[in-house]
Scaffold this motif. Sequence first.
Motif, PDB file in Angstrom:
ATOM      1  N   LYS A   1     -15.261 -26.461 -10.396  1.00  0.00           N
ATOM      2  CA  LYS A   1     -14.741 -27.655 -11.089  1.00  0.00           C
ATOM      3  C   LYS A   1     -15.532 -28.915 -10.733  1.00  0.00           C
ATOM      4  O   LYS A   1     -15.970 -29.662 -11.619  1.00  0.00           O
ATOM      5  CB  LYS A   1     -13.251 -27.865 -10.745  1.00  0.00           C
ATOM      6  CG  LYS A   1     -12.369 -26.704 -11.174  1.00  0.00           C
ATOM      7  CD  LYS A   1     -10.946 -26.876 -10.708  1.00  0.00           C
ATOM      8  CE  LYS A   1     -10.744 -26.725  -9.208  1.00  0.00           C
ATOM      9  NZ  LYS A   1     -10.999 -25.364  -8.710  1.00  0.00           N
ATOM     10  N   THR A   2     -15.707 -29.144  -9.446  1.00  0.00           N
ATOM     11  CA  THR A   2     -16.381 -30.372  -9.018  1.00  0.00           C
ATOM     12  C   THR A   2     -17.856 -30.347  -9.390  1.00  0.00           C
ATOM     13  O   THR A   2     -18.422 -31.344  -9.829  1.00  0.00           O
ATOM     14  CB  THR A   2     -16.194 -30.574  -7.501  1.00  0.00           C
ATOM     15  OG1 THR A   2     -14.790 -30.578  -7.223  1.00  0.00           O
ATOM     16  CG2 THR A   2     -16.772 -31.900  -7.040  1.00  0.00           C
ATOM     17  N   THR A   3     -18.474 -29.180  -9.264  1.00  0.00           N
ATOM     18  CA  THR A   3     -19.879 -29.042  -9.660  1.00  0.00           C
ATOM     19  C   THR A   3     -20.039 -29.340 -11.146  1.00  0.00           C
ATOM     20  O   THR A   3     -20.987 -30.011 -11.565  1.00  0.00           O
ATOM     21  CB  THR A   3     -20.398 -27.621  -9.349  1.00  0.00           C
ATOM     22  OG1 THR A   3     -20.056 -27.290  -8.002  1.00  0.00           O
ATOM     23  CG2 THR A   3     -21.903 -27.524  -9.521  1.00  0.00           C
TER      24      THR A   3
ATOM     25  N   ILE B   1     -10.585 -36.057 -15.063  1.00  0.00           N
ATOM     26  CA  ILE B   1      -9.839 -36.068 -13.804  1.00  0.00           C
ATOM     27  C   ILE B   1     -10.105 -34.742 -13.090  1.00  0.00           C
ATOM     28  O   ILE B   1      -9.955 -33.672 -13.675  1.00  0.00           O
ATOM     29  CB  ILE B   1      -8.323 -36.266 -14.059  1.00  0.00           C
ATOM     30  CG1 ILE B   1      -8.087 -37.634 -14.695  1.00  0.00           C
ATOM     31  CG2 ILE B   1      -7.534 -36.118 -12.758  1.00  0.00           C
ATOM     32  CD1 ILE B   1      -6.658 -37.911 -15.081  1.00  0.00           C
ATOM     33  N   ASP B   2     -10.538 -34.862 -11.844  1.00  0.00           N
ATOM     34  CA  ASP B   2     -10.791 -33.679 -11.016  1.00  0.00           C
ATOM     35  C   ASP B   2      -9.501 -33.378 -10.263  1.00  0.00           C
ATOM     36  O   ASP B   2      -8.954 -34.261  -9.610  1.00  0.00           O
ATOM     37  CB  ASP B   2     -11.929 -33.991 -10.021  1.00  0.00           C
ATOM     38  CG  ASP B   2     -12.510 -32.726  -9.401  1.00  0.00           C
ATOM     39  OD1 ASP B   2     -12.095 -31.620  -9.786  1.00  0.00           O
ATOM     40  OD2 ASP B   2     -13.386 -32.861  -8.522  1.00  0.00           O
ATOM     41  N   THR B   3      -8.997 -32.151 -10.367  1.00  0.00           N
ATOM     42  CA  THR B   3      -7.688 -31.889  -9.787  1.00  0.00           C
ATOM     43  C   THR B   3      -7.641 -31.383  -8.352  1.00  0.00           C
ATOM     44  O   THR B   3      -6.639 -31.564  -7.694  1.00  0.00           O
ATOM     45  CB  THR B   3      -6.882 -30.879 -10.641  1.00  0.00           C
ATOM     46  OG1 THR B   3      -7.608 -29.669 -10.715  1.00  0.00           O
ATOM     47  CG2 THR B   3      -6.572 -31.447 -11.992  1.00  0.00           C
ATOM     48  N   PRO B   4      -8.660 -30.741  -7.842  1.00  0.00           N
ATOM     49  CA  PRO B   4      -8.482 -30.088  -6.538  1.00  0.00           C
ATOM     50  C   PRO B   4      -7.909 -31.032  -5.490  1.00  0.00           C
ATOM     51  O   PRO B   4      -8.389 -32.141  -5.322  1.00  0.00           O
ATOM     52  CB  PRO B   4      -9.889 -29.672  -6.157  1.00  0.00           C
ATOM     53  CG  PRO B   4     -10.637 -29.632  -7.419  1.00  0.00           C
ATOM     54  CD  PRO B   4     -10.000 -30.623  -8.330  1.00  0.00           C
ATOM     55  N   GLY B   5      -6.916 -30.523  -4.818  1.00  0.00           N
ATOM     56  CA  GLY B   5      -6.332 -31.293  -3.736  1.00  0.00           C
ATOM     57  C   GLY B   5      -5.616 -32.554  -4.198  1.00  0.00           C
ATOM     58  O   GLY B   5      -5.164 -33.331  -3.361  1.00  0.00           O
TER      59      GLY B   5
END
Length: 370
Positions: A93-95, A132-136
Amino acid sequence: PSSISIKELSELLGIKVNDILKFLLSHGISSNINSNVDFETATMIGAKYNIEVILEEQQDIESIYLTEEPDREDQMEPRPPIVTVMGHVDHGKTTLLDAIRKTNVTSSEAGGITQHIGAYTVELNNRKIVFIDTPGHEAFTAMRARGAQITDIVILVVAADDGVMPQTIEAINHAKAANVPIIVAVNKIDKPNANAERVKQELSEYGLIPEEWGGDTIFVPVSALRKQGINELLEMILLLSDLLELKANPNKRASGVVIESRLDKGMGSVATVLVQSGTLKVGDIVISGTSFGRVRALIDDKGRRVKKATPSIPVSVLGLSEVPNVGDKFYVVPDEKIAKAISDYRKDRLRQQQYNNINKLSFDQLFNQI
Ligand code: GTP
Ligand code: MG
């Protein structure tokens, strides 16, 4: 919260001011005509004269100032889509977001608080997309819990070498519950053991059927690492958002949701918000939960100071009295007195709730002992 002056109480109950003062003095309370008594005391005074004192329903200050008028169609203007990237841990996801930002964000590099903002604005063909990045991110859970419709589209990232995993399924369920359309990004297609067909097959068991199999789910094969398929994915997002006809009224006082918040040593309370309606400006008075204040500065996702933020745009707000809760709504109100009154009202209510909980607890404990 509910108190009344002795003068007013005297008029309402038809009891002489002096009699009330005497009654209070007999209970060890010295007061004068302008003193305020609370509801309980007023009830006691009434009881002495066989008058039942009832608390009048007040229209609460929240519903007066925070009720949003429905917008007319002609007030609505197109707004950028809000796209949330979800999926199983390590599926990229972040990549993927990094790839998207590097290929589209002009060289004005991130600095200062930018790294901590989980929401990014990307420009493509003169159109904006908010990611929107969701992790954490507790943010996302809190928002979902309130049923807030903050996201317009979910990008479900599934690694082609790993397939559908527990958090993939969880993400599908969240998106379904929020009634948000899903675009599948089949990631890591550069890997030798990648199997995009298997991903399609596994996902169709959860109702995500690819278009070529007669379904209506868009699948885009990508390699976040090699930056392959990124433009195709962005095109699909724009295509889908065209269909959604996303609109908001930018010409009114802003409201939206807090997506991140923290206390900064130098800047004080920093709240990253997503504007959902209206336009947020420097100098506006904002209330969120019990936190309020005048907007001292607005900082965009690239660390630049901006004067305003229109619908869908994420910005960090400086100037609030406390750190607001993630997931809470924020509102711009006409002046600081109103913001403080709403904050006080909410603090009172919180205290009342805590008091009720304590009473309930002791009752339950007592009950359990018997
Ligand atoms: P969490 O935030 O922990 O849920 O993970 P994530 O989904 O954000 O994954 P992240 O982007 O951190 O990537 C995890 C690992 O996969 C990293 O080592 C990446 O380099 C690698 N990775 C991501 N995308 C690709 C890809 O397209 N191809 C290959 N070969 N590796 C990738
Ligand atoms: Mg990540």
